[in-house]
Design a protein around this motif. Structure first.
Motif, short mmCIF file in Angstrom:
data_model
loop_
_atom_site.label_atom_id
_atom_site.label_comp_id
_atom_site.label_asym_id
_atom_site.label_seq_id
_atom_site.Cartn_x
_atom_site.Cartn_y
_atom_site.Cartn_z
N LEU A 52 0.83 -1.21 0.00
CA LEU A 52 0.00 0.00 0.00
C LEU A 52 0.86 1.26 0.00
O LEU A 52 0.58 2.22 -0.72
CB LEU A 52 -0.93 0.00 1.22
N LYS A 80 2.61 1.70 -3.36
CA LYS A 80 1.64 2.19 -4.35
C LYS A 80 1.37 3.68 -4.14
O LYS A 80 1.29 4.45 -5.12
CB LYS A 80 0.35 1.38 -4.25
N ALA A 81 1.21 4.09 -2.90
CA ALA A 81 0.97 5.50 -2.60
C ALA A 81 2.14 6.35 -3.09
O ALA A 81 1.94 7.41 -3.70
CB ALA A 81 0.77 5.70 -1.10
N ARG A 102 -5.30 10.32 -5.60
CA ARG A 102 -5.25 8.86 -5.50
C ARG A 102 -4.17 8.42 -4.52
O ARG A 102 -4.35 7.46 -3.77
CB ARG A 102 -4.99 8.25 -6.88
N GLY A 103 -3.05 9.15 -4.52
CA GLY A 103 -1.99 8.82 -3.58
C GLY A 103 -2.41 9.04 -2.14
O GLY A 103 -2.12 8.21 -1.26
N GLU A 107 -5.48 8.97 -1.02
CA GLU A 107 -6.46 7.94 -0.69
C GLU A 107 -5.78 6.63 -0.36
O GLU A 107 -6.17 5.91 0.57
CB GLU A 107 -7.43 7.75 -1.86
N GLN A 108 -4.71 6.31 -1.08
CA GLN A 108 -3.96 5.10 -0.81
C GLN A 108 -3.30 5.16 0.57
O GLN A 108 -3.24 4.16 1.29
CB GLN A 108 -2.89 4.90 -1.89
N VAL A 167 -5.90 4.42 3.12
CA VAL A 167 -6.15 2.98 3.19
C VAL A 167 -5.04 2.31 4.00
O VAL A 167 -5.30 1.44 4.85
CB VAL A 167 -6.23 2.36 1.78
#
Length: 216
Positions: free
Chosen positions: A69, A72-73, A84-85, A87-88, A91
């Motif tokens: 995670l 990906k961020a 999106r980053g 939000e990642q 998460v």
């Protein structure tokens, strides 16, 4: 935030791992570049770089889903896909082990965007969950310094230096905070030590302690 300050911040944030490049640059032991803020006596104008937690650092304490995670961020943020980053990262905060790292990265993003109060909040929470992270202390010092919370900023910067005595950027931060507090002699001491590694510290020394050289 001025257009100039925002353009500088945008230009430097993701050079290197999660780091930065500017007139104030240092590459630390974690392979994450970090810049500090420009300042003069009595005025810290804002940070021009963030990001002290690299993927290489994260590989040691993390594995599995939490690490994926965060990686990906980082990739999303590096590509400029900020929402999106973020939000990642949110998460990733649901993973107990990854949470302090996600908070630190989120704090760095707030710092980059000029949202200093949010940066302070996230970085402080990260340190509550995972104490003793020199880079997080250093970034927190930046945000506190911008908010003129000089005594608190100095404490955080000194904690960073205590945890990592070779961290030149922590000395640079200390020097700039001391300049802001009007403690020029102490500031010069720390800036001279930081200047061995950091061009920005050398520039600050020239500007405030050897102005004749700047006019040549």
């Amino acid at each position: 935030m001025s257009t100039y300050a925002r353009s500088v911040i945008t230009a430097i944030v993701f050079a290197g791992s999660l780091g930065a490049q500017s007139q104030f640059v240092h590459k630390d032991a974690s392979n994450a570049d970090m810049a500090t803020f420009s300042t003069g006596p009595g005025e810290i104008r804002g940070p021009v770089g963030v990001g002290t937690i690299s993927v290489r650092e994260l590989e040691r304490p993390l594995e599995g889903k939490g690490l994926r995670l965060l990686q990906k961020a980082r990739e999303l943020l590096a590509r400029g896909e900020r929402e999106r980053g973020l939000e990642q990262l949110r998460v990733a905060m649901g993973d107990q082990i990854a949470e302090p790292y996600a908070l630190a990265m989120l704090g760095n993003e707030h710092l980059r965007a000029g949202d200093y109060d949010s940066a302070i909040r996230e970085l402080q929470t990260s340190l509550q969950l995972l104490p003793g992270q020199a880079g997080t202390h250093s970034n927190l010092a930046l945000a506190l310094g911008v908010r003129q919370r000089n005594e608190e900023a100095l404490i955080e910067a000194r904690k960073a230096l205590q945890l990592d005595p070779g961290r030149a950027k922590a000395r640079f931060v200390i020097g700039q905070i001391l300049l802001q507090m009007g403690r020029a002699k102490e500031a010069e001491f720390h800036l001279k030590l930081a200047a061995v590694d950091l061009p920005g510290a050398r520039a600050l020394l020239t500007k405030y302690f050897n102005p004749e050289a700047q006019s040549r």
